[in-house]
Write a protein that holds these residues in place. Structure first.
Motif, mmCIF file in Angstrom:
data_model
loop_
_atom_site.group_PDB
_atom_site.id
_atom_site.type_symbol
_atom_site.label_atom_id
_atom_site.label_comp_id
_atom_site.label_asym_id
_atom_site.label_seq_id
_atom_site.Cartn_x
_atom_site.Cartn_y
_atom_site.Cartn_z
ATOM 1 N N PRO A 134 0.807 -1.218 0.000
ATOM 2 C CA PRO A 134 0.000 0.000 0.000
ATOM 3 C C PRO A 134 0.845 1.276 0.000
ATOM 4 C CG PRO A 134 0.120 -0.895 2.213
ATOM 5 C CD PRO A 134 0.831 -1.864 1.330
ATOM 6 N N ARG A 136 0.959 4.814 1.653
ATOM 7 C CA ARG A 136 0.398 5.538 2.793
ATOM 8 C C ARG A 136 0.292 7.022 2.450
ATOM 9 N NH1 ARG A 136 0.390 2.075 7.447
ATOM 10 N NH2 ARG A 136 -0.667 3.830 8.445
ATOM 11 N N ALA A 141 -4.477 4.080 3.320
ATOM 12 C CA ALA A 141 -3.553 3.114 2.719
ATOM 13 C C ALA A 141 -4.118 2.818 1.328
ATOM 14 C CB ALA A 141 -3.452 1.841 3.547
ATOM 15 N N GLN A 143 -4.268 1.089 -2.211
ATOM 16 C CA GLN A 143 -3.833 -0.190 -2.760
ATOM 17 C C GLN A 143 -4.874 -0.689 -3.750
ATOM 18 O OE1 GLN A 143 -3.460 -2.144 1.011
ATOM 19 N NE2 GLN A 143 -5.552 -2.886 1.023
ATOM 20 N N GLU A 147 -8.202 -5.048 1.150
ATOM 21 C CA GLU A 147 -7.771 -5.781 2.337
ATOM 22 C C GLU A 147 -7.407 -4.788 3.429
ATOM 23 O OE1 GLU A 147 -5.718 -9.384 -0.292
ATOM 24 O OE2 GLU A 147 -4.482 -7.888 0.717
ATOM 25 N N ALA A 148 -7.703 -5.137 4.671
ATOM 26 C CA ALA A 148 -7.415 -4.260 5.801
ATOM 27 C C ALA A 148 -5.913 -4.065 5.961
ATOM 28 C CB ALA A 148 -8.010 -4.831 7.081
ATOM 29 N N VAL A 149 -5.527 -2.863 6.388
ATOM 30 C CA VAL A 149 -4.128 -2.518 6.635
ATOM 31 C C VAL A 149 -4.026 -1.991 8.064
ATOM 32 C CG1 VAL A 149 -2.204 -1.019 5.974
ATOM 33 C CG2 VAL A 149 -3.717 -1.963 4.206
ATOM 34 N N TYR A 153 -6.766 3.361 7.124
ATOM 35 C CA TYR A 153 -8.001 2.984 6.451
ATOM 36 C C TYR A 153 -7.652 2.730 4.990
ATOM 37 C CZ TYR A 153 -12.898 2.883 5.083
ATOM 38 O OH TYR A 153 -14.123 2.484 4.614
ATOM 39 N N ALA A 154 -7.943 1.536 4.503
ATOM 40 C CA ALA A 154 -7.559 1.148 3.149
ATOM 41 C C ALA A 154 -8.580 1.657 2.133
ATOM 42 C CB ALA A 154 -7.438 -0.372 3.049
ATOM 43 N N GLN A 183 -13.083 -0.889 7.839
ATOM 44 C CA GLN A 183 -11.640 -0.735 7.671
ATOM 45 C C GLN A 183 -11.205 -0.531 6.223
ATOM 46 O OE1 GLN A 183 -10.823 -4.589 9.834
ATOM 47 N NE2 GLN A 183 -9.278 -3.326 10.843
ATOM 48 N N VAL A 184 -12.104 -0.811 5.284
ATOM 49 C CA VAL A 184 -11.734 -0.779 3.863
ATOM 50 C C VAL A 184 -12.834 -0.085 3.068
ATOM 51 C CG1 VAL A 184 -11.167 -2.158 1.830
ATOM 52 C CG2 VAL A 184 -10.456 -2.949 4.099
#
Length: 230
Positions: A134, A136, A141, A143, A147-149, A153-154, A183-184
Motif C-alpha cells: 500500500p 500511505r 492506505a 492499494q 484488504e485491511a491494513v 483505512y484502506a 476498515q476498507v
C-alpha cells in the motif's frame, strides 16, 4: 460539471465522491482512480469480439474534467491502469501520451494491480511512478486489493462494486457504487468497459450509488438482511 458528495469514511478525514467514478482527497490534493483498464476494448477487438470504440478517449475526457474541477495536484491510480499488453495499440498509446503531455505538471502514481502485473508498467515516457502497495497517504492506505491494513483505512478497487436496486415491476438496476466498510473502502471502476460485482453490506457500511451525474447515499442496511445483496 457535476457536484461531488462529501463524505467521511473516517471522522475528520473527508473525501469528495464524484459521479465520474473517482474520489478526491482534499487534504493531499490527490485524485484517486481505480481500475481504469485502459486498452480493454481494444484488447477485445483484437480477439475478434465486437465491442464499442472510443472508451479510451471518453475516459481521458472524464479525467480532464475531474482535474479541472478539483484542482488536483496528483493522481493515484489504485491498480489496473492498463488492461493487457495486447490492448496497447499504437493508437491507444498515442492518445494517452498526448493526454499526459497536456498534464505534465501533475504527479502521477500507479499502485500496481493484478492486470498491471500482466500488462507491465506503463511506458516510461508517460512519467507515471509505479509502486507496489500500500501507499500511505495521511490516514489512507492506497492499494488495489480491498484488504485491511493495520493502522490505516484502506482505499482500494479491484472488485468493481455495484448496488442492485429493485423496482415495483420486478425490474432490477445495477449501478456502480462507492462502498465504505469499517476498515476498507472500495471505489467503483473508472473504466467504462468493465463488469460490476455486488458486495455484501454490513449494517454499518456506507454505500453511495453513482447515478448519471449524481452520487446518492443509500439507507443503511438493516441488521437482519446484512448478508444479502444490496
Amino acid at each position: 460539471m457535476s457536484t461531488p458528495l462529501l463524505v467521511e469514511p473516517l471522522p475528520g478525514a473527508p473525501l469528495q465522491l464524484w459521479p465520474q467514478r473517482a474520489a478526491f482527497d482534499p487534504a493531499s490534493g490527490s485524485l484517486l482512480i481505480a481500475d481504469a483498464h485502459i486498452g480493454k476494448a481494444q484488447s477485445f477487438r483484437r480477439l475478434g469480439v465486437p465491442v464499442p470504440s472510443g472508451t479510451t478517449a471518453e475516459g481521458l475526457a472524464r479525467l480532464d474534467a475531474l482535474l479541472a474541477a478539483t484542482g488536483a495536484r496528483r493522481i493515484v491510480f489504485l491498480g489496473d491502469l492498463l488492461h493487457a499488453k495486447r490492448g496497447l495499440a499504437p493508437g491507444v498509446l498515442a492518445q494517452v501520451q498526448a493526454w499526459r503531455e497536456g498534464h505534465a505538471a501533475i504527479e502521477m502514481t500507479l499502485v500496481r494491480g493484478n492486470h498491471d502485473e500482466r500488462a507491465g508498467d506503463p511506458p516510461p515516457a508517460l512519467g507515471i511512478a509505479c509502486i507496489d502497495g500500500p501507499l500511505r497517504l495521511g490516514p489512507w492506505a492506497l492499494q488495489h486489493h480491498p484488504e485491511a491494513v493495520p493502522g490505516a483505512y484502506a482505499l482500494a478497487g479491484h472488485v468493481h462494486p455495484c448496488v442492485v436496486l429493485s423496482g415495483r415491476a420486478n425490474d432490477r438496476l445495477r449501478l456502480p457504487c462507492f462502498h465504505f466498510g469499517a476498515q476498507v473502502g472500495v471505489l467503483p471502476a473508472f473504466g467504462g468497459f468493465t463488469g460490476m460485482h455486488a458486495l455484501p453490506r454490513a449494517p454499518e457500511d456506507q454505500v453511495f450509488a453513482v447515478s448519471e451525474d449524481r452520487v446518492l447515499a443509500l439507507r443503511p442496511r438493516a441488521a437482519s438482511s446484512a448478508s444479502g445483496t444490496p
